[in-house]
Design a protein around this motif. Structure first.
Motif, PDB file in Angstrom:
ATOM      1  N   MET A 186       0.686  -1.281   0.098  1.00  0.00           N
ATOM      2  CA  MET A 186      -0.230   0.104   0.103  1.00  0.00           C
ATOM      3  C   MET A 186       0.787   1.199  -0.039  1.00  0.00           C
ATOM      4  SD  MET A 186      -1.660  -0.005   3.851  1.00  0.00           S
ATOM      5  CE  MET A 186      -1.124  -1.947   4.184  1.00  0.00           C
ATOM      6  N   THR A 187       0.415   2.405  -0.648  1.00  0.00           N
ATOM      7  CA  THR A 187       1.089   3.568  -0.735  1.00  0.00           C
ATOM      8  C   THR A 187       1.361   4.253   0.799  1.00  0.00           C
ATOM      9  OG1 THR A 187      -0.692   5.176  -0.654  1.00  0.00           O
ATOM     10  CG2 THR A 187       0.053   4.051  -2.938  1.00  0.00           C
ATOM     11  N   HIS A 209      11.766  -0.095   9.638  1.00  0.00           N
ATOM     12  CA  HIS A 209      12.827  -0.790   8.776  1.00  0.00           C
ATOM     13  C   HIS A 209      12.646   0.205   7.424  1.00  0.00           C
ATOM     14  CE1 HIS A 209      10.039  -2.964   6.334  1.00  0.00           C
ATOM     15  NE2 HIS A 209       9.510  -3.113   7.395  1.00  0.00           N
ATOM     16  N   SER A 210      13.614  -0.273   6.597  1.00  0.00           N
ATOM     17  CA  SER A 210      13.414   0.425   5.241  1.00  0.00           C
ATOM     18  C   SER A 210      12.112  -0.261   4.436  1.00  0.00           C
ATOM     19  CB  SER A 210      14.725   0.311   4.284  1.00  0.00           C
ATOM     20  OG  SER A 210      15.720   1.155   4.774  1.00  0.00           O
ATOM     21  N   VAL A 211      11.142   0.488   4.371  1.00  0.00           N
ATOM     22  CA  VAL A 211      10.059   0.295   3.719  1.00  0.00           C
ATOM     23  C   VAL A 211      10.285  -0.256   2.062  1.00  0.00           C
ATOM     24  CG1 VAL A 211       7.535   0.563   3.221  1.00  0.00           C
ATOM     25  CG2 VAL A 211       8.902   1.595   5.234  1.00  0.00           C
ATOM     26  N   GLY A 212       9.518  -1.525   1.890  1.00  0.00           N
ATOM     27  CA  GLY A 212       9.850  -1.828   0.277  1.00  0.00           C
ATOM     28  C   GLY A 212       9.330  -1.031  -0.855  1.00  0.00           C
ATOM     29  N   ARG A 213       9.668  -0.864  -1.849  1.00  0.00           N
ATOM     30  CA  ARG A 213       9.510  -0.014  -2.827  1.00  0.00           C
ATOM     31  C   ARG A 213       8.721  -0.878  -4.045  1.00  0.00           C
ATOM     32  NH1 ARG A 213      10.850   5.283  -1.590  1.00  0.00           N
ATOM     33  NH2 ARG A 213      12.384   5.272   0.418  1.00  0.00           N
ATOM     34  N   ASP A 214       7.800  -0.153  -4.601  1.00  0.00           N
ATOM     35  CA  ASP A 214       7.362  -0.711  -5.605  1.00  0.00           C
ATOM     36  C   ASP A 214       8.035  -0.620  -6.826  1.00  0.00           C
ATOM     37  OD1 ASP A 214       6.904   1.943  -6.597  1.00  0.00           O
ATOM     38  OD2 ASP A 214       4.604   1.895  -6.146  1.00  0.00           O
ATOM     39  N   HIS A 215       7.480  -0.757  -8.272  1.00  0.00           N
ATOM     40  CA  HIS A 215       8.390  -0.572  -9.657  1.00  0.00           C
ATOM     41  C   HIS A 215       8.614   0.684  -9.821  1.00  0.00           C
ATOM     42  CE1 HIS A 215       4.067  -0.267 -10.538  1.00  0.00           C
ATOM     43  NE2 HIS A 215       4.505   0.177 -11.692  1.00  0.00           N
ATOM     44  N   ASN A 216       8.049   1.624  -9.119  1.00  0.00           N
ATOM     45  CA  ASN A 216       8.042   2.979  -9.600  1.00  0.00           C
ATOM     46  C   ASN A 216       8.916   3.745  -8.216  1.00  0.00           C
ATOM     47  OD1 ASN A 216       6.383   3.470 -11.966  1.00  0.00           O
ATOM     48  ND2 ASN A 216       4.713   3.628 -10.531  1.00  0.00           N
ATOM     49  N   GLN A 228       1.270  -5.318   5.323  1.00  0.00           N
ATOM     50  CA  GLN A 228       0.204  -5.451   6.590  1.00  0.00           C
ATOM     51  C   GLN A 228       1.168  -5.580   7.698  1.00  0.00           C
ATOM     52  OE1 GLN A 228      -3.038  -5.235   5.878  1.00  0.00           O
ATOM     53  NE2 GLN A 228      -3.203  -5.149   8.181  1.00  0.00           N
ATOM     54  N   GLU A 229       2.400  -6.219   7.707  1.00  0.00           N
ATOM     55  CA  GLU A 229       3.162  -6.546   8.760  1.00  0.00           C
ATOM     56  C   GLU A 229       3.677  -4.918   9.284  1.00  0.00           C
ATOM     57  OE1 GLU A 229       7.633  -7.984   9.636  1.00  0.00           O
ATOM     58  OE2 GLU A 229       6.330  -9.282   8.232  1.00  0.00           O
ATOM     59  N   ASP A 230       3.916  -4.118   8.321  1.00  0.00           N
ATOM     60  CA  ASP A 230       4.295  -2.740   8.497  1.00  0.00           C
ATOM     61  C   ASP A 230       3.365  -1.985   9.513  1.00  0.00           C
ATOM     62  OD1 ASP A 230       6.802  -2.851   7.072  1.00  0.00           O
ATOM     63  OD2 ASP A 230       5.652  -2.505   5.259  1.00  0.00           O
ATOM     64  N   LEU A 231       1.778  -2.224   8.959  1.00  0.00           N
ATOM     65  CA  LEU A 231       0.960  -1.798   9.831  1.00  0.00           C
ATOM     66  C   LEU A 231       0.711  -2.233  11.241  1.00  0.00           C
ATOM     67  CD1 LEU A 231      -2.143  -1.440   7.195  1.00  0.00           C
ATOM     68  CD2 LEU A 231      -0.513   0.550   8.054  1.00  0.00           C
ATOM     69  N   LEU A 253       3.319  -0.388  13.170  1.00  0.00           N
ATOM     70  CA  LEU A 253       2.961   0.892  13.359  1.00  0.00           C
ATOM     71  C   LEU A 253       1.768   1.199  14.364  1.00  0.00           C
ATOM     72  CD1 LEU A 253       2.810   2.189   9.719  1.00  0.00           C
ATOM     73  CD2 LEU A 253       4.635   2.883  11.320  1.00  0.00           C
ATOM     74  N   GLU A 254       1.013   0.075  14.511  1.00  0.00           N
ATOM     75  CA  GLU A 254      -0.004   0.165  15.558  1.00  0.00           C
ATOM     76  C   GLU A 254       0.867  -0.093  16.953  1.00  0.00           C
ATOM     77  OE1 GLU A 254      -3.751  -2.301  17.129  1.00  0.00           O
ATOM     78  OE2 GLU A 254      -3.015  -3.095  15.383  1.00  0.00           O
ATOM     79  N   PHE A 255       1.779  -1.004  17.009  1.00  0.00           N
ATOM     80  CA  PHE A 255       2.446  -1.198  18.315  1.00  0.00           C
ATOM     81  C   PHE A 255       3.062  -0.035  18.571  1.00  0.00           C
ATOM     82  CE2 PHE A 255       6.295  -2.800  20.465  1.00  0.00           C
ATOM     83  CZ  PHE A 255       5.722  -3.151  21.600  1.00  0.00           C
TER      84      PHE A 255
END
Length: 116
Positions: free
Chosen positions: A1-2, A27-34, A41-44, A47-49
Motif C-alpha cells: 500500500m502507498t 525498517h526500510s519500507v519496500g518499494r514498488d516498481h516506480n 500488512q506487517e508494517d501496519l 506501526l500500531e504497536f
C-alpha cells in the motif's frame, strides 16, 4: 500500500511515517516498481504497536532502542521484555496519578453540585 494508504490506516501522517523511517523506528519500507514506498500488512501491525508505545508515553529514544533490538533478532528478547516491563511500570504509575487527579475533579464537581 502507498504511504498515503498506510498513513490513513495507521492514523499517522505521511510526514510521521517518513520521520519514523529516517530515525530507524521503521525498517526500510519496500518499494514498488516506480520506487514509491510499498507498505505491507506487517508494517501496519508494527506501526500500531509503535503508536501504542507513544500513546502510553514511551520516549522516542526508548522506542528506537526497542526497534534496534527487534532488528537484532530473537537473542534480544530478554532485553526487549525488560524494556517493556520498565515502561509498563511507568504507565501504571501514570494511571495511579491520573486516578488521584480524577478523584479531586470528582470531588470538586460534586461540591459545585451541592452549591447549585
Amino acid at each position: 500500500m502507498t504511504i498515503q494508504e498506510a498513513a490513513q490506516r495507521s492514523g499517522l501522517s505521511a510526514h510521521t511515517l517518513r520521520y519514523y523511517e529516517r530515525i530507524g523506528l521503521i525498517h526500510s519500507v519496500g518499494r514498488d516498481h516506480n520506487g514509491h514506498r510499498d507498505y505491507a500488512q506487517e508494517d501496519l501491525r508494527w506501526l500500531e504497536f509503535l503508536t501504542r508505545l507513544r500513546t502510553t508515553g514511551m520516549s522516542i529514544a526508548d522506542m528506537c532502542r526497542y526497534a534496534e533490538l527487534r532488528r537484532m533478532g530473537k537473542h534480544t528478547a530478554g532485553e526487549r521484555r525488560e524494556l517493556l516491563k520498565l515502561h509498563r511500570e511507568r504507565v501504571r504509575s501514570k494511571i495511579a496519578e491520573l486516578t488521584e487527579d480524577l478523584k479531586v475533579l470528582d470531588y470538586k464537581i460534586n461540591r459545585y453540585g451541592d452549591m447549585a
